[in-house]
Scaffold this motif. Structure first.
Motif, PDB file in Angstrom:
ATOM      1  N   VAL A   1       6.927  -0.115  11.374  1.00  0.00           N
ATOM      2  CA  VAL A   1       6.399   0.569  10.194  1.00  0.00           C
ATOM      3  C   VAL A   1       7.549   1.196   9.419  1.00  0.00           C
ATOM      4  CG1 VAL A   1       4.934   2.463   9.388  1.00  0.00           C
ATOM      5  CG2 VAL A   1       4.193   1.027  11.314  1.00  0.00           C
ATOM      6  N   GLY A   2       7.608   0.921   8.128  1.00  0.00           N
ATOM      7  CA  GLY A   2       8.660   1.479   7.286  1.00  0.00           C
ATOM      8  C   GLY A   2       8.099   1.996   5.984  1.00  0.00           C
ATOM      9  N   ILE A   3       8.996   2.573   5.177  1.00  0.00           N
ATOM     10  CA  ILE A   3       8.611   3.100   3.870  1.00  0.00           C
ATOM     11  C   ILE A   3       9.764   2.860   2.903  1.00  0.00           C
ATOM     12  CG2 ILE A   3       9.427   5.414   4.478  1.00  0.00           C
ATOM     13  CD1 ILE A   3       7.243   6.560   2.659  1.00  0.00           C
ATOM     14  N   SER A   4       9.451   2.462   1.676  1.00  0.00           N
ATOM     15  CA  SER A   4      10.453   2.249   0.638  1.00  0.00           C
ATOM     16  C   SER A   4      10.109   3.109  -0.570  1.00  0.00           C
ATOM     17  CB  SER A   4      10.503   0.770   0.230  1.00  0.00           C
ATOM     18  OG  SER A   4       9.292   0.387  -0.416  1.00  0.00           O
ATOM     19  N   GLY A   5      11.048   3.143  -1.518  1.00  0.00           N
ATOM     20  CA  GLY A   5      10.831   3.930  -2.710  1.00  0.00           C
ATOM     21  C   GLY A   5      11.044   5.417  -2.499  1.00  0.00           C
TER      22      GLY A   5
ATOM     23  N   PRO B   1       0.826  -1.210   0.000  1.00  0.00           N
ATOM     24  CA  PRO B   1       0.000   0.000   0.000  1.00  0.00           C
ATOM     25  C   PRO B   1       0.859   1.258   0.000  1.00  0.00           C
ATOM     26  CG  PRO B   1      -0.017  -1.055   2.155  1.00  0.00           C
ATOM     27  CD  PRO B   1       0.649  -2.008   1.216  1.00  0.00           C
ATOM     28  N   PRO B   2       0.298   2.377  -0.386  1.00  0.00           N
ATOM     29  CA  PRO B   2       1.059   3.622  -0.396  1.00  0.00           C
ATOM     30  C   PRO B   2       1.464   4.032   1.021  1.00  0.00           C
ATOM     31  CG  PRO B   2      -1.254   4.065  -0.789  1.00  0.00           C
ATOM     32  CD  PRO B   2      -1.091   2.574  -0.848  1.00  0.00           C
ATOM     33  N   ALA B   3       2.560   4.797   1.101  1.00  0.00           N
ATOM     34  CA  ALA B   3       3.057   5.296   2.380  1.00  0.00           C
ATOM     35  C   ALA B   3       3.535   6.728   2.199  1.00  0.00           C
ATOM     36  CB  ALA B   3       4.184   4.411   2.905  1.00  0.00           C
ATOM     37  N   VAL B   4       3.466   7.490   3.279  1.00  0.00           N
ATOM     38  CA  VAL B   4       3.877   8.893   3.264  1.00  0.00           C
ATOM     39  C   VAL B   4       4.777   9.152   4.465  1.00  0.00           C
ATOM     40  CG1 VAL B   4       3.128  11.299   3.313  1.00  0.00           C
ATOM     41  CG2 VAL B   4       1.743   9.591   2.115  1.00  0.00           C
ATOM     42  N   LEU B   5       5.888   9.835   4.222  1.00  0.00           N
ATOM     43  CA  LEU B   5       6.784  10.271   5.293  1.00  0.00           C
ATOM     44  C   LEU B   5       6.631  11.785   5.438  1.00  0.00           C
ATOM     45  CD1 LEU B   5      10.444   9.214   5.957  1.00  0.00           C
ATOM     46  CD2 LEU B   5       9.893  11.645   5.783  1.00  0.00           C
TER      47      LEU B   5
ATOM     48  N   GLY C   1       6.046   7.060  -0.897  1.00  0.00           N
ATOM     49  CA  GLY C   1       6.605   5.785  -1.309  1.00  0.00           C
ATOM     50  C   GLY C   1       5.611   4.677  -1.092  1.00  0.00           C
ATOM     51  N   ARG C   2       6.150   3.489  -0.768  1.00  0.00           N
ATOM     52  CA  ARG C   2       5.319   2.317  -0.510  1.00  0.00           C
ATOM     53  C   ARG C   2       5.643   1.752   0.865  1.00  0.00           C
ATOM     54  NH1 ARG C   2       0.868   1.174  -3.765  1.00  0.00           N
ATOM     55  NH2 ARG C   2       1.262   2.159  -5.793  1.00  0.00           N
ATOM     56  N   ALA C   3       4.654   1.100   1.472  1.00  0.00           N
ATOM     57  CA  ALA C   3       4.867   0.496   2.785  1.00  0.00           C
ATOM     58  C   ALA C   3       5.974  -0.548   2.709  1.00  0.00           C
ATOM     59  CB  ALA C   3       3.576  -0.142   3.287  1.00  0.00           C
ATOM     60  N   PHE C   4       6.802  -0.582   3.748  1.00  0.00           N
ATOM     61  CA  PHE C   4       7.865  -1.580   3.869  1.00  0.00           C
ATOM     62  C   PHE C   4       7.843  -2.064   5.304  1.00  0.00           C
ATOM     63  CE2 PHE C   4      12.581  -2.515   4.327  1.00  0.00           C
ATOM     64  CZ  PHE C   4      12.524  -3.701   3.609  1.00  0.00           C
TER      65      PHE C   4
ATOM     66  N   VAL D   1      13.967   3.208   3.454  1.00  0.00           N
ATOM     67  CA  VAL D   1      14.936   2.713   2.482  1.00  0.00           C
ATOM     68  C   VAL D   1      14.501   3.142   1.086  1.00  0.00           C
ATOM     69  CG1 VAL D   1      15.502   0.711   3.912  1.00  0.00           C
ATOM     70  CG2 VAL D   1      13.770   0.489   2.127  1.00  0.00           C
ATOM     71  N   ARG D   2      15.465   3.119   0.197  1.00  0.00           N
ATOM     72  CA  ARG D   2      15.154   3.475  -1.194  1.00  0.00           C
ATOM     73  C   ARG D   2      14.732   2.245  -1.990  1.00  0.00           C
ATOM     74  NH1 ARG D   2      18.463   7.468  -5.265  1.00  0.00           N
ATOM     75  NH2 ARG D   2      17.211   7.068  -7.104  1.00  0.00           N
ATOM     76  N   ASP D   3      15.600   1.236  -2.026  1.00  0.00           N
ATOM     77  CA  ASP D   3      15.375   0.081  -2.902  1.00  0.00           C
ATOM     78  C   ASP D   3      15.531  -1.203  -2.100  1.00  0.00           C
ATOM     79  OD1 ASP D   3      15.068  -1.612  -5.041  1.00  0.00           O
ATOM     80  OD2 ASP D   3      17.111  -1.348  -5.794  1.00  0.00           O
ATOM     81  N   PRO D   4      14.460  -1.736  -1.514  1.00  0.00           N
ATOM     82  CA  PRO D   4      14.581  -2.967  -0.732  1.00  0.00           C
ATOM     83  C   PRO D   4      14.763  -4.188  -1.627  1.00  0.00           C
ATOM     84  CG  PRO D   4      12.284  -2.296  -0.859  1.00  0.00           C
ATOM     85  CD  PRO D   4      13.077  -1.211  -1.533  1.00  0.00           C
ATOM     86  N   ALA D   5      15.583  -5.115  -1.165  1.00  0.00           N
ATOM     87  CA  ALA D   5      15.796  -6.347  -1.923  1.00  0.00           C
ATOM     88  C   ALA D   5      14.522  -7.178  -1.927  1.00  0.00           C
ATOM     89  CB  ALA D   5      16.941  -7.144  -1.308  1.00  0.00           C
ATOM     90  N   ARG D   6      14.173  -7.694  -3.080  1.00  0.00           N
ATOM     91  CA  ARG D   6      12.977  -8.529  -3.182  1.00  0.00           C
ATOM     92  C   ARG D   6      13.239  -9.935  -2.677  1.00  0.00           C
ATOM     93  NH1 ARG D   6      13.084  -6.053  -8.214  1.00  0.00           N
ATOM     94  NH2 ARG D   6      13.590  -8.011  -9.249  1.00  0.00           N
TER      95      ARG D   6
END
Length: 403
Positions: free
Chosen positions: A125-129, A20-24, A34-37, A99-104
């Motif tokens: 709770v985190g955010i990626s992208g 889901p979308p995320a906001v910092l 970004g997106r939830a991480f 984080v910017r680019d989490p490993a899949r």
């Protein structure tokens, strides 16, 4: 022989469910999307950045990061997954993770689960992208500040999110050590030459360690040197420390504002009065500074990462060191100071900004450093400081025998 776990093939992007979308939201109004991480929901803390390119598992589980939202400057995070050997404590302590680019898919033979799975399982709770380079530059220019991460398909409007961030607690004035420290004393046995634990009472030295947010590797480094470590709660009294009958006393790293730590300062002053060998790391360095009569202050954005250059002024050697601190000791760099416990001097300084990174007393066996010589996840330039502590205890022991 251990068989490395197998990993399944990566599903096509079209077949993978998008988080889901995320906001910092920063307290000055800057917003990153970004997106939830990890877990979804909302979290608040102090936004700080870590410059380490590895060691994310040690960072996440370091109690000193309690109530902080950590921004990773390395663009790719999570490629080695999460294992069961590297945590510095029993849980993740960061308030949020960016984080910017989490490993899949993790790729390491020790990996047991993905970083995303671990964050989710522990409710972090985190955010990626996110453009972490832009976010880091913003924090360097404006300073560490309060932040909130919001993630879900239904989120409040930006004004509501910003109001919640500005209502959250600040780090200045926060008394947090007791929240992360052990509630009950425990013992880490000394290790023999073969790496096996030694029987109780047979160790070369016995140390009372005041846990202000201690990392697991710290008592292990002492145990490797034949030291039996008695770990005490942050609320331990001087009587609790002396009841151990220690050859040395250690004050650990930990979170929060050292200006609030009146209890540990009083305990350290009692130890200094008795002249027992003393060693402090990070928060312990700030406690020593206060015990000697120096002030402390909050850094603009702190030192965090495993690549900070520090000079040992007693030897001239420059070390690459691991840091995690947002406060520092206000002590004069270029003169010996008179204190209630004799003369004191600054022994280490950060070469990036001339911040005090170490103190020592010249008339009593006490010293401290602001950085992390236990070196999890590295580097190992400063491991000699544990030998220096051992040497102080050895000298004191020999003097007692002669007396």
């Amino acid at each position: 022989m251990t068989t490395p776990p197998t990993t399944s093939a990566v599903a096509p992007r079209s077949a993978r469910r998008q988080p889901p979308p995320a906001v910092l939201v920063l307290e000055d109004g800057r917003i990153f999307r970004g997106r939830a991480f990890g877990a979804t929901g909302k979290t608040f803390g102090e936004a700080v950045f870590s410059t380490g390119m590895t060691g994310y598992q040690e960072t996440l589980t370091d109690p000193s990061y309690h109530r902080q939202v950590v921004v990773m400057t390395a663009p790719h995070v999570g490629n080695t997954g999460v294992n069961d050997e590297d945590p510095e404590s029993a849980r993740i302590w960061v308030a949020g993770y960016v984080v910017r680019d989490p490993a899949r898919v993790p790729s390491n033979w020790r990996s047991r689960r993905t970083l995303d799975e671990e964050l989710t399982a522990q409710g972090v709770v985190g955010i990626s992208g996110v453009d972490t380079r832009a976010l880091t530059r913003h924090l360097r220019e404006r300073g560490a500040m309060r932040v909130g991460i919001f993630s879900d398909h239904a989120m409040p409007d930006e004004g509501t999110m910003l109001a919640e961030v500005r209502q959250s607690a600040e780090m200045a004035g926060a008394d947090l050590a007791a929240e992360v420290a052990t509630k009950e004393p425990y013992v880490v046995p000394a290790l023999g030459a073969d790496g096996a634990p030694l029987p109780a009472g047979t160790a070369r030295f016995k140390v009372a360690a005041v846990d202000l947010g201690i990392k697991g590797m710290t008592p292990h480094r002492m145990a490797e040197r034949g030291i039996e470590v008695h770990v005490l709660p942050a609320t331990a009294s001087a009587e609790d420390v002396f009841a151990v009958e220690p050859d040395g006393v250690f004050f650990s790293n930990g979170p929060g504002d050292p200006a609030t730590a009146d209890g540990p300062v009083a305990v350290m002053q009692a130890v200094l009065e008795r002249g027992i060998p003393l060693f402090g790391i990070c928060f312990g360095n700030q406690i020593l500074g206060r015990a000697l009569g120096f002030g402390t202050f909050k850094l603009k954005y702190g030192h965090r990462g495993i690549n900070q250059p520090v000079q040992d002024r007693t030897t001239g050697k420059v070390e690459v060191t691991a840091h995690n601190h947002g406060f520092a000791v206000d002590a004069p760099l270029d003169k010996v100071s008179d204190t209630p416990y004799g003369r004191a001097e600054v022994t280490h300084v950060c070469l990036n900004d001339q911040v005090v990174e170490g103190l020592r007393l010249l008339d009593r066996p006490a010293f401290s450093v602001q950085y992390h010589p236990e070196a999890a996840a590295g580097p190992h330039d400063a491991a000699y400081l544990f030998d220096r502590f051992t040497s102080l205890m050895n000298t004191a022991q020999m003097e007692d025998q002669r007396a």
